[in-house]
Every structure is written in C-alpha cells, then in structure tokens.
Design an enzyme around this catalytic site. Structure first.
Site, PDB file in Angstrom:
ATOM      1  N   SER A   1       2.572  -1.993  -2.311  1.00  0.00           N
ATOM      2  CA  SER A   1       3.683  -1.706  -3.224  1.00  0.00           C
ATOM      3  C   SER A   1       4.038  -3.300  -4.884  1.00  0.00           C
ATOM      4  O   SER A   1       3.740  -3.900  -4.363  1.00  0.00           O
ATOM      5  CB  SER A   1       4.896  -1.833  -2.824  1.00  0.00           C
ATOM      6  OG  SER A   1       5.759  -1.349  -3.458  1.00  0.00           O
TER       7      SER A   1
ATOM      8  N   TYR B   1      11.982  -5.275   2.291  1.00  0.00           N
ATOM      9  CA  TYR B   1      10.528  -4.368   2.568  1.00  0.00           C
ATOM     10  C   TYR B   1       9.875  -5.570   1.769  1.00  0.00           C
ATOM     11  O   TYR B   1       8.446  -5.885   1.814  1.00  0.00           O
ATOM     12  CB  TYR B   1      11.008  -3.673   1.986  1.00  0.00           C
ATOM     13  CG  TYR B   1       9.428  -2.728   1.119  1.00  0.00           C
ATOM     14  CD1 TYR B   1       9.543  -2.108   2.841  1.00  0.00           C
ATOM     15  CD2 TYR B   1       9.470  -2.634  -0.524  1.00  0.00           C
ATOM     16  CE1 TYR B   1       8.347  -1.234   1.411  1.00  0.00           C
ATOM     17  CE2 TYR B   1       8.157  -1.711  -0.099  1.00  0.00           C
ATOM     18  CZ  TYR B   1       7.506  -1.392   0.365  1.00  0.00           C
ATOM     19  OH  TYR B   1       6.737  -0.136   0.424  1.00  0.00           O
TER      20      TYR B   1
END
Length: 225
Positions: A128, A141
C-alpha cells in the site's frame, strides 16, 4: 506446462481482478476463508481451484498447502484495514492487524518456499502507499504495511532464486475502500481511485518481466482528475 498461481483474498475486489487477469496463462488456486465465498469467481473461471483457509489459523494453512509441490506465483492479497488513532486503538486491533497482514503472509510463504524454490517462483506482496508513508489515523495499518515491506526485502535477499515484488498502490475502488471512505465521513466516488483492473495489470506485468529483470517495487497512484 502452464504455471500455477495462488492468490489469497481472491473472492472479490482486487483479488478477483488479479484472478481474471492471470486466468488465461495460469492454473489458479484461489484463496478465501470459506469456499462458499469463492462461488462467483469459481463459476466465472471454471478451471480454477479453491484454496479455502483462514490464513491466521496456521494449522489449517499447513493442512491446506499439502500437495502443492511446485508453485510459480504466490500473490499475497488478503488483509485487513482497521483504522483509528493511536489514542483510540487498543492492543487487540494492533495484534489482529499484524497477524493478518504480516504474520499470516510470512507463515504461508514459509510453508510454500520448497514449492516456490522448485519453480524459481515469484512472490507478489500487495502492499500500500501506507507502506511508504504513515498518515494520521492509519497507524496500525501503516505499521503492518511497513513490516510487510521489510519482510519482502528480507525474503528477496535470503532467496535469490525467487523474485519478490512489493506493489504499493494508492487507494483502489473496492468495497473495502468504500467502507473506509464512509468511515472517514466522505462520499465514495470510484472515479477518484485506481481501478482493481489497473492494479491487476501491474501485478501481471511484474510476473511477466523477463527473467533477467527483478521488479522489486511498483508504486501506483491514481491519476489526478
């Protein structure tokens, strides 16, 4: 002999887009927690096979990989995104996020290393933009994605006959993204994000890189509109 690819989190969103992208040239093993979740994509790709397993249940994963003695491509797409500030995030969320996004990836890879070595295989980590930069409210995250990047770097050095690619896409127009945007109080507009198909094509391009090249990192951002 057609190469074999295992894709985790393949029941919907980016995972199913990757499955469609690779279907023409690969024998597919499609992962999800429950086989029922794969019904739609298995109907669409008739010769694909299910790989049902809760990836955080390491005994179940060890059982599921039995019989896989050669694997050309392993795409780690499954993961979770529980967002929140440091002040509001309890230890359980940190633990569950690391378990799903890092430890499960490491264990599945470890179990499949003999099969990957045999094929001179390719591990693709769907990371990501949060694995390159942490933003407020994204601590757990981002920490997991930074750790996933470190895992990929270490694996690449330890296993020189296996290619390891970290894909760092920006936000993707998926159901997960819709939930994130709504949780942020925004309005979801798919046109503002990368399409799953665009990211899937990047995965395919990495896999198809000629043997003399090693695509270590690919960063994708939505085009400004």
């Amino acid at each position: 002999m057609r190469p074999t690819a295992l894709i985790t989190g393949a029941s919907r969103g980016l995972g199913s887009a990757i499955a469609r992208e690779l279907a023409a040239g690969h024998n597919l093993l499609l992962g999800a927690r429950k086989e029922d979740a794969l019904k739609e994509i298995l109907t669409e790709i008739e010769d694909a096979k299910p790989f049902p397993a809760d990836l955080t249940d390491h005994a179940a994963v060890a059982e599921a990989v039995k019989g896989i003695d050669r694997l050309d491509v392993l795409v780690h797409n499954a993961g979770v995104a529980d967002l929140g500030t440091v002040a509001d995030t309890p230890a359980e969320v940190w633990r569950n996020t690391m378990e799903a996004n890092v430890i499960a990836v490491a264990e599945l890879t470890r179990l499949l290393l003999p099969a990957l070595r045999k094929a001179g295989g390719h591990v693709v980590l769907i990371n990501s933009g949060a694995g390159l930069r942490a933003n407020a409210g994204w601590g757990p995250y981002a920490a997991s994605k930074f750790a996933l990047r470190a895992f990929g770097d270490a694996l690449r050095l330890e296993e020189p006959k296996i290619r390891v690619t970290s894909i760092h896409p920006g936000r993707i127009a998926t159901d997960m993204q819709r939930a994130i945007v709504e949780g942020e109080g925004g309005t979801f507009d798919a046109d503002q994000f990368l399409s799953p198909e665009t990211v899937a094509r990047a995965v395919h391009a990495a896999i198809d890189t000629a043997p003399d090249g090693h695509p270590t990192e690919i960063v994708l951002r939505p085009t400004a509109r």
